[in-house]
Design a protein around this motif. Structure first.
Motif, PDB file in Angstrom:
ATOM      1  N   ARG A 115       0.848  -1.189   0.000  1.00 31.06           N
ATOM      2  CA  ARG A 115       0.000   0.000   0.000  1.00 31.06           C
ATOM      3  C   ARG A 115       0.887   1.244   0.000  1.00 31.06           C
ATOM      4  O   ARG A 115       1.943   1.268   0.629  1.00 31.06           O
ATOM      5  CB  ARG A 115      -0.933  -0.006   1.212  1.00 31.06           C
ATOM      6  N   ASP A 116       0.428   2.276  -0.688  1.00 28.17           N
ATOM      7  CA  ASP A 116       1.195   3.505  -0.875  1.00 28.17           C
ATOM      8  C   ASP A 116       0.525   4.621  -0.084  1.00 28.17           C
ATOM      9  O   ASP A 116      -0.578   5.050  -0.411  1.00 28.17           O
ATOM     10  CB  ASP A 116       1.230   3.841  -2.366  1.00 28.17           C
ATOM     11  N   ILE A 117       1.207   5.097   0.964  1.00 28.26           N
ATOM     12  CA  ILE A 117       0.641   6.112   1.854  1.00 28.26           C
ATOM     13  C   ILE A 117       1.452   7.395   1.770  1.00 28.26           C
ATOM     14  O   ILE A 117       2.653   7.399   2.032  1.00 28.26           O
ATOM     15  CB  ILE A 117       0.615   5.624   3.325  1.00 28.26           C
ATOM     16  N   ARG A 118       0.799   8.478   1.388  1.00 34.66           N
ATOM     17  CA  ARG A 118       1.440   9.797   1.394  1.00 34.66           C
ATOM     18  C   ARG A 118       1.128  10.488   2.717  1.00 34.66           C
ATOM     19  O   ARG A 118      -0.027  10.628   3.112  1.00 34.66           O
ATOM     20  CB  ARG A 118       0.922  10.644   0.228  1.00 34.66           C
ATOM     21  N   VAL A 119       2.179  10.911   3.408  1.00 37.27           N
ATOM     22  CA  VAL A 119       2.045  11.583   4.702  1.00 37.27           C
ATOM     23  C   VAL A 119       2.566  13.009   4.577  1.00 37.27           C
ATOM     24  O   VAL A 119       3.642  13.232   4.012  1.00 37.27           O
ATOM     25  CB  VAL A 119       2.830  10.842   5.807  1.00 37.27           C
TER      26      VAL A 119
ATOM     27  N   TYR B 245       0.904  19.723  12.622  1.00 36.04           N
ATOM     28  CA  TYR B 245      -0.159  19.289  11.723  1.00 36.04           C
ATOM     29  C   TYR B 245       0.305  18.071  10.932  1.00 36.04           C
ATOM     30  O   TYR B 245       1.424  18.029  10.409  1.00 36.04           O
ATOM     31  CB  TYR B 245      -0.524  20.403  10.736  1.00 36.04           C
ATOM     32  N   SER B 246      -0.542  17.070  10.837  1.00 35.74           N
ATOM     33  CA  SER B 246      -0.216  15.906  10.016  1.00 35.74           C
ATOM     34  C   SER B 246      -1.491  15.337   9.414  1.00 35.74           C
ATOM     35  O   SER B 246      -2.574  15.442   9.987  1.00 35.74           O
ATOM     36  CB  SER B 246       0.489  14.827  10.847  1.00 35.74           C
ATOM     37  N   GLU B 247      -1.356  14.781   8.255  1.00 30.20           N
ATOM     38  CA  GLU B 247      -2.453  14.076   7.605  1.00 30.20           C
ATOM     39  C   GLU B 247      -1.866  13.062   6.639  1.00 30.20           C
ATOM     40  O   GLU B 247      -0.673  13.107   6.307  1.00 30.20           O
ATOM     41  CB  GLU B 247      -3.384  15.030   6.866  1.00 30.20           C
ATOM     42  N   ALA B 248      -2.693  12.132   6.184  1.00 31.40           N
ATOM     43  CA  ALA B 248      -2.214  11.106   5.262  1.00 31.40           C
ATOM     44  C   ALA B 248      -3.344  10.649   4.365  1.00 31.40           C
ATOM     45  O   ALA B 248      -4.528  10.743   4.721  1.00 31.40           O
ATOM     46  CB  ALA B 248      -1.643   9.919   6.039  1.00 31.40           C
ATOM     47  N   TYR B 249      -2.960  10.185   3.192  1.00 30.36           N
ATOM     48  CA  TYR B 249      -3.941   9.594   2.300  1.00 30.36           C
ATOM     49  C   TYR B 249      -3.282   8.445   1.543  1.00 30.36           C
ATOM     50  O   TYR B 249      -2.078   8.438   1.285  1.00 30.36           O
ATOM     51  CB  TYR B 249      -4.547  10.621   1.337  1.00 30.36           C
ATOM     52  N   GLU B 250      -4.098   7.447   1.231  1.00 32.44           N
ATOM     53  CA  GLU B 250      -3.610   6.293   0.492  1.00 32.44           C
ATOM     54  C   GLU B 250      -3.827   6.509  -0.995  1.00 32.44           C
ATOM     55  O   GLU B 250      -4.893   6.952  -1.425  1.00 32.44           O
ATOM     56  CB  GLU B 250      -4.323   5.023   0.935  1.00 32.44           C
ATOM     57  N   ARG B 251      -2.808   6.189  -1.780  1.00 24.47           N
ATOM     58  CA  ARG B 251      -2.893   6.323  -3.231  1.00 24.47           C
ATOM     59  C   ARG B 251      -3.008   4.924  -3.849  1.00 24.47           C
ATOM     60  O   ARG B 251      -2.225   4.025  -3.508  1.00 24.47           O
ATOM     61  CB  ARG B 251      -1.666   7.052  -3.780  1.00 24.47           C
TER      62      ARG B 251
ATOM     63  N   ASP C 196      -5.801   7.213  -7.494  1.00 18.83           N
ATOM     64  CA  ASP C 196      -6.843   7.870  -6.708  1.00 18.83           C
ATOM     65  C   ASP C 196      -6.387   7.988  -5.261  1.00 18.83           C
ATOM     66  O   ASP C 196      -5.523   7.232  -4.797  1.00 18.83           O
ATOM     67  CB  ASP C 196      -8.149   7.067  -6.772  1.00 18.83           C
ATOM     68  N   ALA C 197      -6.979   8.931  -4.530  1.00 16.29           N
ATOM     69  CA  ALA C 197      -6.594   9.167  -3.137  1.00 16.29           C
ATOM     70  C   ALA C 197      -7.770   8.959  -2.202  1.00 16.29           C
ATOM     71  O   ALA C 197      -8.903   9.292  -2.529  1.00 16.29           O
ATOM     72  CB  ALA C 197      -6.049  10.586  -2.977  1.00 16.29           C
ATOM     73  N   GLU C 198      -7.467   8.404  -1.034  1.00 13.31           N
ATOM     74  CA  GLU C 198      -8.474   8.201   0.007  1.00 13.31           C
ATOM     75  C   GLU C 198      -7.824   8.454   1.350  1.00 13.31           C
ATOM     76  O   GLU C 198      -6.661   8.062   1.584  1.00 13.31           O
ATOM     77  CB  GLU C 198      -9.017   6.776  -0.055  1.00 13.31           C
ATOM     78  N   VAL C 199      -8.538   9.107   2.253  1.00 10.60           N
ATOM     79  CA  VAL C 199      -7.984   9.452   3.565  1.00 10.60           C
ATOM     80  C   VAL C 199      -7.476   8.196   4.277  1.00 10.60           C
ATOM     81  O   VAL C 199      -8.135   7.153   4.275  1.00 10.60           O
ATOM     82  CB  VAL C 199      -9.046  10.152   4.439  1.00 10.60           C
ATOM     83  N   PHE C 200      -6.292   8.312   4.860  1.00 10.78           N
ATOM     84  CA  PHE C 200      -5.698   7.223   5.630  1.00 10.78           C
ATOM     85  C   PHE C 200      -5.441   7.739   7.032  1.00 10.78           C
ATOM     86  O   PHE C 200      -4.921   8.836   7.221  1.00 10.78           O
ATOM     87  CB  PHE C 200      -4.382   6.771   4.985  1.00 10.78           C
ATOM     88  N   HIS C 201      -5.791   6.951   8.027  1.00 11.43           N
ATOM     89  CA  HIS C 201      -5.632   7.362   9.419  1.00 11.43           C
ATOM     90  C   HIS C 201      -4.298   6.838   9.971  1.00 11.43           C
ATOM     91  O   HIS C 201      -4.108   5.633  10.114  1.00 11.43           O
ATOM     92  CB  HIS C 201      -6.803   6.861  10.268  1.00 11.43           C
ATOM     93  N   LEU C 202      -3.406   7.762  10.255  1.00 11.57           N
ATOM     94  CA  LEU C 202      -2.107   7.401  10.805  1.00 11.57           C
ATOM     95  C   LEU C 202      -2.233   6.928  12.240  1.00 11.57           C
ATOM     96  O   LEU C 202      -3.016   7.477  13.011  1.00 11.57           O
ATOM     97  CB  LEU C 202      -1.172   8.611  10.768  1.00 11.57           C
ATOM     98  N   ASN C 203      -1.451   5.928  12.621  1.00 14.92           N
ATOM     99  CA  ASN C 203      -1.404   5.534  14.017  1.00 14.92           C
ATOM    100  C   ASN C 203      -0.107   6.060  14.638  1.00 14.92           C
ATOM    101  O   ASN C 203       0.736   6.669  13.965  1.00 14.92           O
ATOM    102  CB  ASN C 203      -1.536   4.013  14.177  1.00 14.92           C
ATOM    103  N   ALA C 204       0.075   5.817  15.916  1.00 16.45           N
ATOM    104  CA  ALA C 204       1.240   6.342  16.633  1.00 16.45           C
ATOM    105  C   ALA C 204       2.546   5.792  16.063  1.00 16.45           C
ATOM    106  O   ALA C 204       3.561   6.495  16.002  1.00 16.45           O
ATOM    107  CB  ALA C 204       1.119   6.006  18.121  1.00 16.45           C
ATOM    108  N   GLU C 205       2.525   4.534  15.626  1.00 20.33           N
ATOM    109  CA  GLU C 205       3.729   3.922  15.063  1.00 20.33           C
ATOM    110  C   GLU C 205       4.134   4.603  13.759  1.00 20.33           C
ATOM    111  O   GLU C 205       5.323   4.884  13.541  1.00 20.33           O
ATOM    112  CB  GLU C 205       3.479   2.436  14.793  1.00 20.33           C
TER     113      GLU C 205
ATOM    114  N   ARG D 156      -2.562  17.587  -4.102  1.00 20.18           N
ATOM    115  CA  ARG D 156      -3.738  16.978  -4.685  1.00 20.18           C
ATOM    116  C   ARG D 156      -4.026  15.668  -3.946  1.00 20.18           C
ATOM    117  O   ARG D 156      -3.158  14.809  -3.822  1.00 20.18           O
ATOM    118  CB  ARG D 156      -3.476  16.702  -6.169  1.00 20.18           C
ATOM    119  N   GLY D 157      -5.234  15.531  -3.441  1.00 12.60           N
ATOM    120  CA  GLY D 157      -5.591  14.377  -2.642  1.00 12.60           C
ATOM    121  C   GLY D 157      -5.546  14.650  -1.149  1.00 12.60           C
ATOM    122  O   GLY D 157      -6.055  13.859  -0.347  1.00 12.60           O
ATOM    123  N   ALA D 158      -4.921  15.776  -0.746  1.00 16.22           N
ATOM    124  CA  ALA D 158      -4.827  16.120   0.671  1.00 16.22           C
ATOM    125  C   ALA D 158      -6.053  16.901   1.123  1.00 16.22           C
ATOM    126  O   ALA D 158      -6.780  17.484   0.314  1.00 16.22           O
ATOM    127  CB  ALA D 158      -3.573  16.946   0.922  1.00 16.22           C
ATOM    128  N   VAL D 159      -6.269  16.937   2.429  1.00 14.76           N
ATOM    129  CA  VAL D 159      -7.364  17.716   3.004  1.00 14.76           C
ATOM    130  C   VAL D 159      -6.990  19.189   3.050  1.00 14.76           C
ATOM    131  O   VAL D 159      -7.798  20.060   2.743  1.00 14.76           O
ATOM    132  CB  VAL D 159      -7.701  17.207   4.425  1.00 14.76           C
TER     133      VAL D 159
END
Length: 271
Positions: free
Chosen positions: A165-169, A175-181, A196-205, A246-249
């Protein structure tokens, strides 16, 4: 040469007058005129638009004690994938190798053969947006092309990980956010290549890994691409100071304000 007080542009510090004797360069076109006069304590507070093979100037500036915002390491790593791999290889897929010449490539052919690695990904040093990434069925195919001068050195070679899986952080201070491509029709998931991009929820790790990578490479803010494998392993694919949102919030205006706030904070710390 004695240094004079410098008034920073109002776009950075309002109308405040700073009396610190350090000179502060905030525009690339100022660097050429002042380059040979810069001394320890002077500050370059902008990303330098250096040409290929001009990056050695960064070393000279650091040796002279000139401070850079962002850091010289971060600026060079953003430009060069081979430098990223040398600097941050411990966070990348195991057996990620930088190839500088045919001899190094032959050694890697033997290494991958010993490890049972067949499919490999090649990354050209200075291409972005998925345009410099190539998939080879076997490293011998890379050798055949490189031996015929069809592939420019240096480049990065690493084992191909299927179904990752490809995650852009995006990290901008607090401030932080991530989305999966994703791209079902192409192993390149970059949005530029049709993903395509979809919101991805980052965890502490994930956040801890990103922060460790940024600290190691002296990045004050970053766009990081993470690879998540089917075995739940997390590796760094690439890192850059800037990238498309593009794809970010976050919107472009808010993004720019956050970057400027970080630069301002770093500049104040150095004054």
């Amino acid at each position: 040469m004695s240094k004079r007080p410098f008034t920073l542009p109002s776009t950075i510090f309002g109308n405040a007058l700073l009396t610190n004797p350090a000179r502060v360069i905030t525009k690339n076109n100022e660097l050429s005129a002042l380059f040979h006069t810069l001394v320890a304590g002077d500050i370059i507070a902008c990303r330098l638009r250096l040409k290929y093979e001009e990056e050695h100037l960064l070393l000279d500036l650091v040796e002279r004690g000139v401070q850079l915002i962002p850091s010289a390491t971060a600026q060079l790593a953003s430009r060069s994938k081979t430098f990223q791999a040398r600097l941050l290889g411990s966070y990348m897929i195991p057996q990620t190798v930088v190839i500088y010449d045919i001899h190094g490539l032959l050694d890697t052919v033997s290494l991958f053969g010993h490890r049972g690695v067949e499919e490999v990904v090649l990354k050209h040093d200075r291409k972005n947006a998925g345009l410099g990434i190539h998939l080879y069925r076997h490293i011998e195919d890379v050798y055949n092309q490189a031996a015929n001068n069809s592939i420019p050195y240096p480049f990065v070679i690493q084992p191909f990980i299927a179904d990752s899986r490809d995650i852009r952080v995006i990290i901008l201070d607090d401030y932080s956010e991530a989305y999966e491509r994703t791209n079902p029709d192409n192993f390149r998931n970059n949005l530029h290549c049709g993903g395509d991009a979809e919101v991805f929820h980052l965890n502490a790790e994930h956040l801890a890994l990103c922060n460790a990578i940024m600290k190691r490479a002296s990045f004050p803010y970053a766009h990081l691409d993470l690879m998540l494998t089917e075995k739940n392993e997390v590796y760094l694919a690439e890192i850059n100071l800037r990238g498309g949102i593009r794809g970010a919030v976050i919107d472009s205006g808010s993004y720019q304000k956050k970057v400027e706030a970080i630069d301002k904070k770093l500049l104040l710390e150095k004054m």
